[in-house]
Design a protein around this motif. Structure first.
Motif, PDB file in Angstrom:
ATOM      1  N   PRO A 160       0.804  -1.232   0.000  1.00 52.89           N
ATOM      2  CA  PRO A 160       0.000   0.000   0.000  1.00 52.89           C
ATOM      3  C   PRO A 160       0.828   1.270   0.000  1.00 52.89           C
ATOM      4  O   PRO A 160       0.287   2.359  -0.223  1.00 52.89           O
ATOM      5  CB  PRO A 160      -0.829  -0.128   1.286  1.00 52.89           C
ATOM      6  CG  PRO A 160      -0.064  -1.079   2.150  1.00 52.89           C
ATOM      7  CD  PRO A 160       0.596  -2.048   1.222  1.00 52.89           C
ATOM      8  N   ALA A 175       0.477   3.865  -2.781  1.00 47.49           N
ATOM      9  CA  ALA A 175      -0.706   4.719  -2.929  1.00 47.49           C
ATOM     10  C   ALA A 175      -0.350   6.189  -3.110  1.00 47.49           C
ATOM     11  O   ALA A 175      -0.876   6.862  -4.013  1.00 47.49           O
ATOM     12  CB  ALA A 175      -1.623   4.536  -1.717  1.00 47.49           C
ATOM     13  N   TYR A 233      -5.556   0.829  -3.489  1.00 43.58           N
ATOM     14  CA  TYR A 233      -5.004   2.148  -3.801  1.00 43.58           C
ATOM     15  C   TYR A 233      -5.420   2.622  -5.185  1.00 43.58           C
ATOM     16  O   TYR A 233      -5.467   3.826  -5.446  1.00 43.58           O
ATOM     17  CB  TYR A 233      -3.486   2.201  -3.611  1.00 43.58           C
ATOM     18  CG  TYR A 233      -2.642   1.197  -4.373  1.00 43.58           C
ATOM     19  CD1 TYR A 233      -2.467   1.289  -5.743  1.00 43.58           C
ATOM     20  CD2 TYR A 233      -1.955   0.186  -3.690  1.00 43.58           C
ATOM     21  CE1 TYR A 233      -1.664   0.407  -6.427  1.00 43.58           C
ATOM     22  CE2 TYR A 233      -1.136  -0.711  -4.361  1.00 43.58           C
ATOM     23  CZ  TYR A 233      -0.991  -0.604  -5.741  1.00 43.58           C
ATOM     24  OH  TYR A 233      -0.183  -1.474  -6.413  1.00 43.58           O
TER      25      TYR A 233
END
Length: 696
Positions: free
Chosen positions: A94, A97, A131
Motif C-alpha cells: 500500500p 498509494a 489504492y
C-alpha cells in the motif's frame, strides 16, 4: 451514458490501435515529425483513436489535437499481474498509494485541456488493489468529463467499482464457462462470432484496449507462410463487424500499430508498418476492416427506368453524413460522382447514374473532407463470369510393365510406380513438370503451449510412404490407381484418379498412429514441381473487392518466385538507407518472395508456370488453399528435414490444403480462431486435390 461513450453528446465508436512511441535508433525519444508521420499512417488506415503507453509526451498529445485523433492517457503502472516486482508481491504494497495519486494528479493536470484526450486509464494489466480505487475517486473529482478505465487482462477490468468503462485485453469467454475455442470465425460470412462467447455486461461501455493482435509470437509461421497475415484480415473484419453490431461495444485497439523496439523488447514485435515506416500488407486489412463505409455485398441492383445503380451502404461515421464525402466512380471511359444521403450509424443506398447496366465493374473511391481516401470498392451489377475449362481432347491410354504404369493423353504423360502406387513423374509436350511423387501433407503449428512439438514445427510429417498393395482399374473413361500402405506416422490409402475430363485427382484416407500428439497447421496434398516452373498464378475468392497492386491477398495475380524484375533490380541496388522502395510482399524469405510463398486462401484455381506458359494448376472451388515453397526449403531447419524427407530435389512443393488453421498467435487465439485439428492416435483425415497440366 448507459452503454454509450459520448463525445459532444453523440455516441462514438473507437477504431483504435496501440501505439508504443518508439523509433529505430531513437528508442522512446522520438521527434515530433516522426510521431506526426506515424499518426498520418494510422489515419490513412482509418484508425481514429490511439492508446499510447507509457504516459505519452506532450508532442504526441498536441499532434492528436491538431490532426483530429482521439487518444487515451494512462498511468505509468503496468504488468503487476505477471511481474513480481522488487518486493515479490506483484505491487500489493500500500505504500505505492501516495506516489500513484501524485502521478495521476500530475497526468490530469498536464493533459486536462487537450481535447484529443477522451479517457483516463489507471494502469495496465494489474490487480485492482485498494489504492487504485482511492485514486479513481480522486480522478473522478478532478475531471468529471472524462470516463475512467482499468486496462487489464483476463476480464479483471470488467465490472469493477469506480470505473466508467469495462476494459479487457482480448475479448473472451468467462473463465470455465466454455471450452476452447472462445469464438469461431465463420469462413463463409467472415462475420459470425458465436452467441454468448463474447458476453460482456451492458451496463456501461465496453472497451478492448488490446485486441486483434497481429501475428508476432508465432514468428516461424510468419516466415513460413506470410499468408497468415492475409487470413488475419478475416479476423479483423469479424471483430469490427461485431463491434458495430453490438451497442455496448464502444471500441477496440488493435495490437499493435507500430513495431516496438524499446529496451528489452524482442525484434519480433510487429505493427501495420515496418521499422522504416514502409507499410506492410496488414495495413490494408486494417484500413478495410476499420473503414467507416461498408458496402456489402458489392453486387448491386440496376433500376432501368431511372438509369441508376443502387448499392446498400452502411455509414459507420460518428458525425459525418455520407454526402459530406466525395464519392468518385469510374467505369471504362465513364466517370462521375455517386450520391448517398446516409446519416451516421445508419444504413441506406448509394446511387450511381449509369444509364445502362452493361459494362465492366464500377470503381468507387470515397474521399473524406480532409482529403484522405477513406475506402475503395469494385462494384458489380452481375455475378462474376468465370471461364469453364473444356475437357482435354482424346482419352487416357494405359501401358503397364512390371515396374510402371504409364498413363498418357495427348501431350500429357504420367508414370506411376507399381511399387508405391504414386506418380513418379509427369511430362507435358516433352517438358518435365512433376519431378517427384504427390504426397499427403500434415504440417504442425508453432504453438507456444505445445513446446514438445517444437522439433516438428512446420515439417510435413507425411514421409516414408510404403505400399502393401497397388491396384489399377479403368471405368467410364477414368483410370484409378489405389495404393494401400503407410507413412511413418499414419496408415491408409493413397488414390490417384485420371479423370475422364483430363484432370488428375490425388487423395488420401489416413489414420494417425504416431506420437507425439501434434497441433496441426495445415493438411492437404503436395505436388513436386520442376524448378523452371517458378511463377505462381492464382484466382481466389478474396475478402475485399479491391487490393493494392502487389498485396499478397489480391483476388488474382502473378508472383514470380524472385519477384517482378523491377523489384529484383531495386533489391540488388538498394544501399540500405531510408525506406525500402519495393513493396513488402516482394521481400525475400528463404530465396523466394513473400508474395510467392504466402497461402492464397479460398482458391478458385491456380498453380505454377514456366516462362512459356506451361505448368500445373489446381482446381480449388473456393474451399481449398494454395501455397508454393521451395522443395528444399530449410526455413531455420523447420520445413525440410533430411532425416525425414531424404535428399532435397530441385524445384517447388505446390500444396493444395483442405485445412488451414490461420496461424497460432496466442494473443489472437484468446478471442477468435478457425477450427482446430489435432494429430493424435486414431485421428483420421482425408485430403483430395484435382490438378491438370496446363499449356498456353
Amino acid at each position: 451514458r448507459g452503454h454509450d461513450l459520448l463525445i459532444n453528446g453523440s455516441p462514438v465508436k473507437l477504431r483504435g490501435t496501440n501505439y508504443h512511441i518508439t523509433y529505430p535508433g531513437f528508442g522512446e525519444i522520438v521527434s515530433r515529425d516522426k510521431i506526426r508521420r506515424d499518426l498520418e499512417l494510422f489515419m490513412d488506415a482509418n484508425l481514429n483513436c490511439m492508446r499510447s503507453r507509457p504516459t505519452p509526451s506532450i508532442d504526441f498529445v498536441e499532434l492528436c489535437d491538431e490532426l483530429g485523433v482521439y487518444t487515451t492517457v494512462e498511468a505509468m503502472v503496468t504488468l503487476m499481474i505477471y511481474a513480481k516486482g522488487p518486493e515479490g508481491d506483484h505491487g500489493a504494497n500500500p505504500a505505492i498509494a501516495g506516489p500513484l495519486r501524485h502521478h495521476m494528479a500530475t497526468m490530469i493536470e498536464s493533459y486536462y485541456s487537450n481535447p484529443s484526450v477522451i479517457t483516463w486509464g489507471l494502469g495496465n494489466e494489474c490487480p485492482y488493489y485498494d489504492y487504485f480505487k482511492v485514486a479513481a475517486i480522486g480522478m473522478q473529482a478532478a475531471d468529471e468529463s472524462r470516463p475512467l478505465f482499468f486496462g487489464s487482462d483476463a476480464r479483471l477490468g470488467v465490472g469493477i467499482p469506480f470505473m466508467d468503462l469495462n476494459d479487457d485485453h482480448y475479448p473472451r469467454a468467462k473463465h470455465g464457462e466454455m471450452e476452447q475455442p472462445y469464438a469461431d470465425l465463420d469462413p463463409e460470412t467472415n462475420r459470425v462470432i458465436h452467441d454468448g462467447q463474447w458476453d460482456y455486461p451492458d451496463d456501461r461501455p465496453n472497451l478492448f484496449t488490446e485486441w486483434l493482435h497481429v501475428h508476432t509470437n508465432n514468428w516461424k509461421e510468419v516466415a513460413y507462410d506470410p499468408g497468415i497475415d492475409d487470413i488475419w484480415g478475416y479476423y479483423a473484419k469479424a471483430h469490427l463487424d461485431f463491434m458495430y453490431d453490438t451497442p455496448h461495444y464502444t471500441g477496440g485497439f488493435q495490437f499493435k500499430g507500430a513495431p516496438y523496439r524499446g529496451i528489452g523488447a524482442s525484434e519480433r514485435w510487429r505493427g501495420v508498418f515496418d521499422g522504416d515506416r514502409r507499410i506492410n500488407d496488414i495495413h490494408w486489412h486494417v484500413k478495410k476492416s476499420h473503414s467507416p463505409i461498408r458496402i456489402e455485398p458489392t453486387l448491386g441492383e440496376f433500376d432501368a427506368g431511372a438509369g441508376v445503380a443502387r448499392f446498400r451502404v452502411e455509414n459507420r461515421h460518428d458525425f459525418l453524413n455520407l454526402n459530406d464525402l466525395t464519392l468518385r466512380w469510374t467505369r471504362g471511359g465513364e466517370s462521375g460522382l455517386a450520391t448517398a444521403d446516409v446519416t451516421p450509424h445508419s444504413e441506406g443506398a448509394l446511387e450511381i447514374a449509369l444509364g445502362t447496366q452493361d459494362g465492366p465493374p464500377i470503381e468507387l473511391e470515397a474521399v473524406a473532407p480532409n482529403g484522405l481516401i477513406v475506402d475503395r470498392y469494385e462494384l458489380t451489377l452481375g455475378p462474376p463470369e468465370r471461364a469453364a475449362h473444356p475437357a482435354a481432347e482424346g482419352e487416357w491410354s494405359v501401358k503397364e510393365t512390371d515396374g510402371e504404369i504409364v498413363v498418357s493423353r495427348g501431350a500429357q504423360r504420367f508414370v506411376v510406380s507399381r511399387e508405391t502406387g504414386l506418380i513418379t513423374s509427369a511430362t507435358l509436350d516433352g517438358r518435365v513438370v512433376l519431378n517427384g511423387s504427390p504426397t499427403a501433407s500434415v504440417v504442425p503449428t508453432q504453438q507456444r503451449n505445445f513446446k514438445k512439438q517444437a522439433k516438428f514445427t512446420l515439417v510435413n510429417q507425411m514421409a516414408g510412404w510404403q505400399a502393401d498393395r497397388v491396384r489399377a482399374d479403368e471405368q467410364g473413361g477414368a483410370v484409378r490407381v489405389v495404393a494401400d500402405g503407410r507413412y511413418t506416422l499414419a496408415a491408409g490409402k493413397m488414390v490417384t484418379t485420371f479423370e475422364a475430363d483430363g484432370g488428375v485427382t490425388v487423395g488420401c484416407e489416413l489414420t494417425w498412429d504416431g506420437k507425439p500428439d501434434l497441433n496441426v497447421f495445415s493438411t492437404g496434398m503436395t505436388l513436386a514441381v520442376a524448378p523452371e516452373f517458378d511463377t505462381l498464378r492464382w484466382e481466389r475468392d478474396a475478402l475485399w473487392s479491391v487490393y493494392p497492386e502487389y498485396h499478397i491477398g489480391r483476388a488474382e495475380g502473378v508472383a514470380p518466385a524472385l519477384g517482378a524484375p523491377e523489384f529484383m533490380s531495386m533489391r540488388d541496388s538498394w544501399n540500405g538507407e531510408g525506406t525500402k522502395p519495393w513493396p513488402w510482399s516482394q521481400d525475400l524469405t528463404s530465396g523466394v518472395t513473400r508474395d510467392f510463398r504466402s497461402t492464397k486462401y479460398r482458391l478458385v484455381e491456380g498453380g505454377l508456370y514456366d516462362a512459356a506458359g506451361f505448368g500445373v494448376e489446381f482446381v480449388g472451388h473456393g474451399t481449398h488453399h494454395l501455397q508454393a515453397v521451395p522443395a528444399g526449403d530449410d526455413l531455420e531447419g523447420n520445413t525440410f528435414v533430411k532425416e525425414i524427407h531424404g535428399q532435397p530435389t530441385p524445384g517447388f512443393h505446390l500444396k493444395l490444403m483442405n485445412y488451414h488453421n490461420g496461424g497460432t498467435e496466442p494473443h489472437l487465439t484468446k478471442s477468435i480462431r478457425l477450427p482446430e485439428e489435432f494429430a493424435k492416435k486414431g485421428w483420421s483425415f482425408e485430403a483430395q486435390a484435382t490438378f491438370r497440366l496446363a499449356q498456353p
